[in-house]
Design a protein around this motif. Structure first.
Motif, short mmCIF file in Angstrom:
data_model
loop_
_atom_site.label_atom_id
_atom_site.label_comp_id
_atom_site.label_asym_id
_atom_site.label_seq_id
_atom_site.Cartn_x
_atom_site.Cartn_y
_atom_site.Cartn_z
N VAL A 66 0.93 -1.44 -0.08
CA VAL A 66 0.03 0.10 -0.08
C VAL A 66 1.12 1.32 0.06
O VAL A 66 0.96 2.25 -0.82
N CYS A 67 1.80 1.15 0.87
CA CYS A 67 2.73 2.39 0.98
C CYS A 67 3.47 2.45 -0.01
O CYS A 67 3.80 3.77 -0.86
N GLY A 68 3.92 1.57 -0.72
CA GLY A 68 4.93 1.51 -2.08
C GLY A 68 4.01 2.14 -3.41
O GLY A 68 4.60 2.88 -4.03
N GLY A 69 2.83 1.54 -3.21
CA GLY A 69 2.03 1.95 -4.29
C GLY A 69 1.54 3.51 -4.11
O GLY A 69 1.83 4.04 -5.09
N ALA A 70 1.50 3.92 -2.82
CA ALA A 70 1.06 5.44 -2.88
C ALA A 70 2.09 6.27 -3.37
O ALA A 70 1.95 7.25 -3.78
N SER A 118 4.71 9.79 -6.78
CA SER A 118 5.91 10.21 -7.50
C SER A 118 5.71 10.41 -9.12
O SER A 118 6.03 11.45 -9.63
N GLN A 119 4.82 9.71 -9.68
CA GLN A 119 4.30 9.70 -11.16
C GLN A 119 3.46 10.92 -11.30
O GLN A 119 3.74 11.97 -12.23
N SER A 120 2.61 11.47 -10.27
CA SER A 120 1.60 12.61 -10.42
C SER A 120 2.46 13.83 -10.28
O SER A 120 2.16 14.90 -11.01
N LEU A 121 3.62 13.85 -9.63
CA LEU A 121 4.33 15.02 -9.42
C LEU A 121 5.56 15.39 -10.60
O LEU A 121 6.12 16.32 -10.53
#
Length: 241
Positions: free
Chosen positions: A18-22, A27-30
């Motif tokens: 869950v944390c890795g996915g978040a 990272s991708q959105s920023l």
């Protein structure tokens, strides 16, 4: 209530996923914002070699109205259809000088955009501990240094890291690249506290940072050699067009 070892392992794995996915999503959105900030910083560094930027200056608008990007080859020929901003200097530095793509940023005259006030060239090399890089701006004679902007990855704070300071960078203003028809470059001397104002090719050194100074010298000599055909070809005309 005491939990089984299997429960603890599965719970830890779930939390990790869950944390890795978040973090991956964040990272991708920023990334677009990060890329935009990197591009804005590049434009600021280019403009800062030829002018003093003030708080509130619209860097994007100023860059778009005054800077024309070109990519040239070692022979000084313009590579049509290529954007200078897409050339990765760190990658090109690994190639032989004759094989490199060389970006040039032409700072156009405000009243007459057909004229060039300055040509800004990226430079790249190796200091004492890691890579160093920056931009060098020449005046319209393509010989006199208008300004420089140096950066580093790991030079010693208070010693070699001083290459980023205004004190060091201002020493290059007004120095000459050519000696007659040959590129001689600008050379930082060993030791500090000496007056080289009468010598167009020498600047004062940095105490305790001789090897970083040599790195800067090698970087400038290397890249002035790369750009020399472009400079020779265009310095004979009043305009770079």
């Amino acid at each position: 209530m005491r939990q089984s070892n299997l429960y603890i392992v599965l719970y830890a794995a779930a939390i990790t996923v869950v944390c890795g996915g978040a973090l991956a999503i964040a990272s991708q959105s920023l990334k677009p914002l990060q890329d935009a900030n990197i591009e804005l910083e590049r434009k600021k560094n280019i403009l800062s070699t030829v002018m003093e930027l003030k708080d509130g200056d619209d860097v994007e608008k100023l860059y778009a109205s005054r800077v024309k990007e070109r990519v040239i080859d070692f022979n000084g020929n313009v590579k049509s259809g290529m954007k200078a901003s897409t050339v990765v200097i760190a990658e090109q530095y690994k190639l032989k000088p004759e094989e490199r793509l060389l970006p040039v940023y032409e700072f156009r005259n405000q009243a007459d955009t057909s004229k060039i006030d300055n040509a800004v060239m990226p430079v790249y090399g190796y200091g004492l501990w890691n890579n160093i890089w920056g931009f060098v701006a020449l005046q319209s004679d393509l010989n006199t240094v208008q300004g420089v902007k140096f950066e580093h990855a790991g030079e010693t704070p208070g010693l070699g890291a001083r290459i980023t300071s205004e004190d060091i960078q201002s020493r290059y203003k007004g120095k000459m690249v050519f000696d007659g028809e040959n590129v001689l470059s600008v050379v930082m001397q060993k030791g500090e506290g000496f007056d080289y104002s009468s010598d167009p090719h020498k600047v004062d050194g940095m105490s305790g940072a001789t090897l970083t100074g040599k790195g800067v010298n090698n970087m400038l000599k290397d890249y002035f050699a790369c750009y020399q055909n472009y400079l020779k070809k265009n310095k004979k005309t009043a305009s770079l067009n």
